[in-house]
Design an enzyme around this catalytic site. Structure first.
Site, PDB file in Angstrom:
ATOM      1  CB  SER A  15     112.588  65.099  60.395  1.00 25.11           C
ATOM      2  OG  SER A  15     112.787  65.639  61.377  1.00 25.11           O
ATOM      3  CG  HIS A  40     115.712  69.199  58.473  1.00 26.16           C
ATOM      4  ND1 HIS A  40     115.000  70.710  56.999  1.00 26.16           N
ATOM      5  CD2 HIS A  40     114.471  69.368  59.148  1.00 26.16           C
ATOM      6  CE1 HIS A  40     114.710  71.441  58.454  1.00 26.16           C
ATOM      7  NE2 HIS A  40     113.867  70.927  59.170  1.00 26.16           N
ATOM      8  CG  ASP A  42     113.947  69.071  63.220  1.00 25.56           C
ATOM      9  OD1 ASP A  42     113.764  70.332  63.120  1.00 25.56           O
ATOM     10  OD2 ASP A  42     114.171  67.587  62.452  1.00 25.56           O
ATOM     11  CG  MET A  44     114.139  70.953  69.204  1.00 24.04           C
ATOM     12  SD  MET A  44     112.692  70.337  69.520  1.00 24.04           S
ATOM     13  CE  MET A  44     112.323  69.647  67.477  1.00 24.04           C
ATOM     14  CG  HIS A  73     114.447  74.299  61.697  1.00 18.72           C
ATOM     15  ND1 HIS A  73     113.169  72.894  61.595  1.00 18.72           N
ATOM     16  CD2 HIS A  73     114.419  75.761  61.651  1.00 18.72           C
ATOM     17  CE1 HIS A  73     112.405  74.498  62.082  1.00 18.72           C
ATOM     18  NE2 HIS A  73     112.662  75.635  62.114  1.00 18.72           N
ATOM     19  CG  MET A  75     112.837  74.941  65.196  1.00 19.83           C
ATOM     20  SD  MET A  75     111.995  73.610  65.787  1.00 19.83           S
ATOM     21  CE  MET A  75     112.932  71.755  65.410  1.00 19.83           C
ATOM     22  CG  MET A 144     108.177  75.960  61.263  1.00 18.70           C
ATOM     23  SD  MET A 144     108.953  74.180  60.866  1.00 18.70           S
ATOM     24  CE  MET A 144     107.739  73.316  61.980  1.00 18.70           C
ATOM     25  CG  ASP A 179     109.889  70.473  59.730  1.00 19.50           C
ATOM     26  OD1 ASP A 179     109.686  69.490  59.951  1.00 19.50           O
ATOM     27  OD2 ASP A 179     111.031  71.011  60.267  1.00 19.50           O
TER      28      ASP A 179
END
Length: 228
Positions: A15, A40, A42, A44, A73, A75, A144, A179
């Site tokens: 991550s 991966h 993330d 946000m 991913h 978010m 999640m 995750d």
């Protein structure tokens, strides 16, 4: 790349929220040398989740520096609005949240039409039934096992049953990823349910040897694989 990766499942995915962005090229190189198969990412937005991370411009720099699969991913709220930017940035897998897009069929189709893998993620309090109608429309289901938006959280024990339910609902039609709080102690809890991708942050980046960390977790995961 994805076809080759599938033959290697289960895999541990670093991550990159936990990496040293001041030394991004070095971190990517270290992880590749350590045996990472994908990254991966993330994303946000400070709205769908409280924190901000990075977006397409940073992902473009990742793409320039690696040929490994980039697993984005998202978010974020309103991912449809920004999807083209992430496609252009070079994301291979793109996952959106059912909580952000209650009817995700259109964006999932757009991702697949672009030749990428389309994923759906669900938060710990969202029932698996919220995504069960998407069987055959998604390539990835991301469970999640912590509340999204923060690194370093503890694994939520109820995630074990949720992973089992996801695998039961989607069978072999989707890659199952998990995750949150993933490490040597928690992988054995979910591995019997044929998880394909284990997203790991602190359990890699807080270790002195990335290679040892990835190797240990991969061996644990594979010890539960039906093919071993």
């Amino acid at each position: 790349m994805t076809r080759q990766l599938k033959t290697k499942f289960p895999v541990v995915a670093p991550s990159m929220l936990k990496c040293d962005f001041g030394n991004l090229e070095s971190e990517i190189s270290r992880l590749e040398d350590a045996g990472a198969r994908l990254f991966h990412l993330d994303v946000m937005d400070g709205h769908f989740v409280p924190n901000l991370s990075y977006g397409p411009m940073v992902i473009e720099r990742f793409r320039d520096r690696t040929e490994l699969v980039l697993d984005a991913h998202l978010m974020i709220s309103d991912p449809e609005k920004y999807l083209d930017e992430y496609l252009k940035a070079g994301c291979d897998w793109i996952t959106v949240h059912i909580e952000a897009v209650p009817d995700p069929r259109e964006i999932l189709n757009r991702i697949r039409e672009a030749g990428r893998l389309a994923g759906i993620s669900l938060n710990p309090k969202t029932p698996v039934s919220a995504i069960s109608s998407l069987k055959g429309l998604v390539d990835i289901v991301l469970v999640m096992s912590v509340e999204p938006g923060f690194g370093g959280q503890s694994f939520i024990p109820a995630s074990v049953e949720r992973v089992a339910e996801v695998r039961e609902v989607f069978g072999e039609t989707a890659i199952v990823s998990i995750d949150g709080g993933i490490g040597p102690q928690t992988i054995p809890l979910v591995a019997p349910h044929q998880v394909d991708v284990y997203v790991a942050g602190s359990s890699i980046f807080d270790q002195s040897s990335y290679a040892d960390a990835i190797r240990e977790m991969t061996e644990i995961a594979r010890s539960f694989s039906p093919s071993t």
